[in-house]
Structures are given as structure tokens and as C-alpha cells.
Scaffold this motif. Structure first.
Motif, short mmCIF file in Angstrom:
data_model
loop_
_atom_site.label_atom_id
_atom_site.label_comp_id
_atom_site.label_asym_id
_atom_site.label_seq_id
_atom_site.Cartn_x
_atom_site.Cartn_y
_atom_site.Cartn_z
N LEU A 105 9.79 1.02 -9.51
CA LEU A 105 9.69 0.33 -8.23
C LEU A 105 8.58 0.95 -7.38
O LEU A 105 7.78 0.25 -6.75
N THR A 106 8.56 2.28 -7.37
CA THR A 106 7.57 2.99 -6.57
C THR A 106 6.15 2.69 -7.06
O THR A 106 5.27 2.34 -6.27
N VAL A 107 5.97 2.81 -8.36
CA VAL A 107 4.62 2.65 -8.92
C VAL A 107 4.10 1.22 -8.69
O VAL A 107 2.97 1.02 -8.23
N VAL A 108 4.97 0.23 -8.95
CA VAL A 108 4.54 -1.16 -8.77
C VAL A 108 4.21 -1.42 -7.30
O VAL A 108 3.19 -2.03 -6.96
N SER A 109 5.07 -0.92 -6.40
CA SER A 109 4.84 -1.17 -4.97
C SER A 109 3.58 -0.46 -4.48
O SER A 109 2.85 -0.99 -3.64
N ILE A 110 3.32 0.74 -5.01
CA ILE A 110 2.10 1.45 -4.60
C ILE A 110 0.87 0.66 -5.04
O ILE A 110 -0.05 0.43 -4.26
N ALA A 111 0.90 0.22 -6.31
CA ALA A 111 -0.27 -0.49 -6.84
C ALA A 111 -0.53 -1.77 -6.04
O ALA A 111 -1.65 -2.02 -5.59
#
Lengths: 277, 260
Positions: A82-88
Motif C-alpha cells: 500500500l505504501t509503495v503504490v501510494s508513494i509512486a
């Protein structure tokens, strides 16, 4: 950082570094914060496991966590995804938001500031719930829990990323842009060779801090029933009647991810400050 | 001045150049002709419009009225604040004849000295890499920084940074170089190494326009002095005449203050 290998390949002499600090000087701040953290953990552990101090009414028993470790780790995995997708997504949209904010077209400027204020001045929790429950009613589009979480978190964090990109671009000294103009560089070349490489340096520490906050904010998605680390911890806690042990372990997991990142932020800040005049 | 130089058009002229910020007039009907190959010093109290004049001439700022010519051909003109400012069709190419060295933040900090100097020749003039590097090394030698090509700006002294900025302009093969208080931000002991480089350029055929508070340098190096006050050109004279026998009251007041 010019983004152009041909320009970078030019140096004849090796770039001279600033006076090198001895290793203990360089790592002192990390060593200190690491030591502080270790000491604090040790103290907590001693209190918890030894049953020392406290009122002696609660007997800590961390063995109950073991069967649920894989559940917690699965939750951590979802949290990280969730974090990685939202950061990207957030960073990509943030660039557009900053571009719109600095645009010469008033409508774009107005729209992006309106969006930024909306995203900044409402709580993430409200945004999450709203996207999951209200958005389908308004738009007719049904989102899965994961999709809703990504949409809401991205909506939130892109505003902050956008504002930091904007401030980074504006922090590049005016003389730098004017010098580039005098040298005959086109607008695109000025951005590429002068403004963006400098803005990125200015902005990286802020982007890292925002990303760490985002990582922790993902714990809120448990209200949507997503099986993230927080929600799986609650599940395990209900099953074992041992919420204190389970949550302590969950906290350690969050910490184990976020703390190295904060060290990284500090390192990056120090490195970048050496390149500033 | 030789006869040949008088016959050719001036390197640059400004006619009736005016500019205001709101009610504040920063340039009032400025007429100036910069002769080819001369070193023109622009002096005056702070806020007198010296920097604005230079910035307007090189195209960093707009103006309300007047005309700017480069090599005898107009490059920018405006009939009044209500009219549009028009620049000549190939303005972007023509303005490459003009270079400028600023007071500070001149070098790009993320690039080495060499990259700073080669960037524009390669990207703007389309010079190939090998030649750009050759050219850069040549001009860096000329300003005494041949050994600093691989250094990053933050590892240079302020004086070295300004010299590198001059080299960067030289690599662009400019006809006119503007120095906008290029030594004003420097520690006193670093001023002379920069002025030394500038002084060497005065005999190179380049046209130099120098905004400076270094009166000793102006007197030594300039061919003519323009004295500005409150957005107007008050007096134009050769340095000896200007410093020994200023014609205008305001010039005398200014020189008395500078001497004090």
C-alpha cells in the motif's frame, strides 16, 4: 544529478571532496540515536519480561504471539504494498500538482490550490472512509478496499508531495535561472539542467519524511477491513485475548521499517548540506 | 579611438529607455551608446538604476518605453506602457552576443566548473563535446583556473567562482559582457583577483559594461564612466575628467561620499 550522462562524463580531474570526517564523527548522530533506541527498548523489555516495576497485575507472555507471526508478517506485506503504490502514484501526481500550481494559467493554479487545501485540511481517516463509502454513491464506481485505500492515500499524500516540489522549485535562486537564460538555454533546458537537479536536492529530505508518515498512516486502512498489519494485529489480539503482546510486536515491526528510513533521511540531509553553498 | 572604430555602429545603444515600478521611475529617458571594444563603467548611488539598466539591456527585464539596438539593428522596442514590447524575430539568437556576470549564485552548484563552462556551448551553440572541452580549458587557463576544471563550485573561493563565471561567458564568445557588481559580494581580499581578470579583458577587443563600486578600478580600467542617479544618466566622461573635474553637482556629491 544532471540526468545527462554525456555532461557528467566530462570531468578531467576527479571531483575533490570536502574535508573527509573521520568515521566516528560521521556516524556519531546515527550511533547516538541508535544507542538511545536500544537503551529504551532494553528498559521496556526489562520491565515487560522481568515483570519488574508496574503493579504486577499483568503477566506478560510473548509466547502467544508466535503462532500469529506469519499473519502479522502478511499484514506487514500489505502495508508495504500500500505504501509503495501510494508513494509512486502520489509522487507522479505531485509533480503535476506542482506544475499546475506554478502554471501561468490561472484556472490550473486555482484548481491545484483548491485540491491541495482540500487534501491537507481534512483528516486522512475521513478521506479513507469517504472514498470507500461515499465515492461509490456519488460516482457509481465501486472500489475494492485496497483500491479505495490507494485512492485515498494518494489523494492525501500527492497534495503534500506537490507542495514540497513547488517549494523546492521556488527555492532555486533567481540568479540561477537568469544565468541560464543569459546563457541561451531554452525553458525546457533551464528546467532540465538547472532548476530540477537543484530542486530535487532541496526536496529529498522532505519527500522521505512524508513517505515515512504515509507508511504509518496506512495503519488507518484497517477501518476499511483491509488485512494490513494493524488489522491483522487486531484479529490476532481478539483470538488470543492478548492485545498488549500482539500490539507491542506490531509496533516493533512498524518501527523496524520506519527507523532505518529516518536514519536514511538524516544521512541524505547531511550529504546534501555538503553540496549547498 | 581610431577612425575605424568611429565609423562602425556602436556595439549597443539605448534610446529614451524608461521603466517604472508603479509610481517609481527606475529608468528615465536613458540614452546611451556603448562603443565597440570600449570598457564602460556605470557608477552611481545604490538604487540609481545601474543594475536595472544592465538587466534591461540584456533582456532580463522589460521596459515601458524606448528602443535597444545591437550592432546598429533594433532588437527591442516599445512605444509606451500601453503598447506591447516587441523584440526582433531572431531575438534569442541575437541576445547570445551579450553575456552577464552576476553578483552571486552564478555557477550551477550541481555541475563541475568544466561542466558549467561547457553546458551552454554544447546545448545552445551545438559545439561538439571535444571542442567544447578544449574551448573550456582554454578560457579556464585564461582566468587562472586550469587546475580547477573538475572541482565543484562549493569547493572554490568566491573569487574563483566569479572567475569561473567569467570563463563561462568567454566560452560563449560574446561581443559584450556585462558585470553587474560582480565583486560586490566578495570578501575584500578576493576582489583584486577578479578585477585583475576583468582588467585583462579590457584589452581583448571585447566590449565591457561594468557596474562597480570599486572606484580605483573604474579609474584605472574604464574608457568612459557613466554616472547615474535616480534613474537618469547625469554625466558621461572619461575617467580622468570624471574623477578630477566632475561637471555635475550630483557627481561631485557622489564622489565626495565615495571618498569619505
Amino acid at each position: 544529478m544532471s540526468g545527462d550522462p554525456t555532461v557528467r562524463a566530462v570531468p578531467l580531474a576527479k571531483p575533490r571532496r570536502a574535508r573527509r570526517l573521520p568515521p566516528w564523527e560521521v556516524s556519531r548522530p546515527y550511533a547516538l540515536s541508535l544507542a538511545a533506541v536500544v537503551a529504551l527498548c532494553a528498559l521496556l523489555l526489562w520491565l515487560v519480561l522481568g515483570g519488574v516495576g508496574g503493579d504486577g497485575t499483568y503477566a506478560w507472555d510473548f509466547r502467544v504471539v508466535e503462532p500469529y507471526l506469519s499473519l502479522l508478517l502478511k499484514g506487514l506485506r500489505l502495508t508495504l504494498e500500500l505504501t509503495v503504490v501510494s508513494i509512486a502514484l502520489g509522487m507522479s501526481i505531485g509533480v503535476l500538482v506542482a506544475g499546475a500550481r506554478l502554471s501561468s494559467i490561472p484556472l490550473l493554479r486555482w484548481l491545484s490550490s483548491a485540491y491541495i487545501e482540500l487534501a491537507r485540511c481534512t483528516p486522512v481517516l475521513v478521506q479513507l472512509v469517504w472514498v470507500f463509502y461515499a465515492l461509490p454513491i456519488v460516482t457509481g464506481v465501486r472500489l475494492s478496499g485496497f483500491q479505495a485505500a490507494v485512492v485515498a492515500l494518494t489523494f492525501n499524500v500527492a497534495a503534500f508531495y506537490g507542495e514540497s516540489f513547488r517549494s523546492g522549485i521556488q527555492a532555486v535562486p533567481r540568479e540561477q535561472v537568469e544565468t541560464a537564460e543569459i546563457l541561451g538555454l531554452s525553458y525546457a533546458q533551464r528546467m532540465r539542467f538547472v532548476v530540477i537537479p537543484q530542486a530535487v536536492r532541496i526536496v529529498i529530505p522532505v519527500l522521505l519524511s512524508l513517505s515515512i508518515s504515509l507508511f504509518k498512516d496506512t495503519s488507518l486502512v484497517s477501518v476499511l477491513g483491509l488485512n494490513d498489519l494493524m488489522n491483522n494485529s487486531t484479529t490476532a489480539a481478539l483470538a488470543t485475548y492478548r492485545p498488549l503482546e500482539i500490539l507491542t510486536v506490531a509496533a516493533v515491526m512498524y518501527f523496524a521499517v520506519a527507523f532505518p528510513l529516518t536514519l536514511l533521511v538524516r544521512r541524505v540531509e547531511r550529504r546534501l548540506s555538503r553540496h549547498r553553498r | 579611438m581610431t577612425a575605424v572604430q568611429i565609423e562602425r555602429p556602436p556595439a549597443m545603444t539605448a534610446s529614451r529607455l524608461s521603466k517604472s515600478y508603479g509610481d517609481h521611475r527606475v529608468l528615465s529617458d536613458v540614452d546611451v551608446a556603448i562603443r565597440r571594444g570600449e570598457t564602460l563603467a556605470v557608477v552611481g548611488p545604490s538604487g540609481s538604476g545601474k543594475s536595472t539598466l544592465c538587466r534591461t539591456l540584456v533582456g532580463l527585464e522589460e521596459f515601458d518605453r524606448g528602443e535597444i539596438e545591437l550592432d546598429g539593428q533594433w532588437i527591442a522596442r516599445r512605444d509606451g506602457p500601453r503598447e506591447r514590447l516587441s523584440r526582433c524575430g531572431d531575438y534569442r539568437r541575437r541576445r547570445l552576443a551579450m553575456g552577464m556576470v552576476f553578483q552571486h549564485y552564478t555557477l550551477f552548484p550541481q555541475l563541475t566548473v568544466l561542466q558549467n563552462v561547457t553546458l551552454a556551448p554544447r546545448r545552445v551553440l551545438g559545439v561538439d563535446k571535444r571542442e567544447a572541452v578544449e574551448r573550456a580549458m582554454e578560457v579556464l587557463e585564461r582566468v587562472g583556473l586550469g587546475d580547477k576544471a573538475g572541482s565543484f563550485p562549493q569547493h572554490l573561493s568566491g573569487g574563483q567562482q566569479q572567475r569561473a563565471a567569467i570563463a563561462r561567458e568567454l566560452a560563449m564568445r560574446r561581443n559584450i559582457l556585462f558585470f553587474d557588481e560582480a565583486t560586490s559580494a566578495l570578501d575584500p581580499e578576493l576582489v583584486s583577483e577578479v578585477l585583475h581578470v576583468v582588467e585583462e579583458l579590457t584589452s581583448s577587443g571585447l566590449t565591457l559594461v561594468i557596474v562597480s563600486h570599486e572606484m580605483g578600478f573604474v579609474r584605472r580600467a574604464a574608457d568612459r564612466v557613466v554616472f547615474m542617479d535616480a534613474g537618469r544618466i547625469v554625466e558621461v566622461a572619461e575617467p580622468e575628467a570624471f574623477f578630477e573635474d566632475p561637471q555635475e553637482e550630483r557627481s561631485r556629491t557622489f564622489l565626495a561620499k565615495m571618498a569619505a
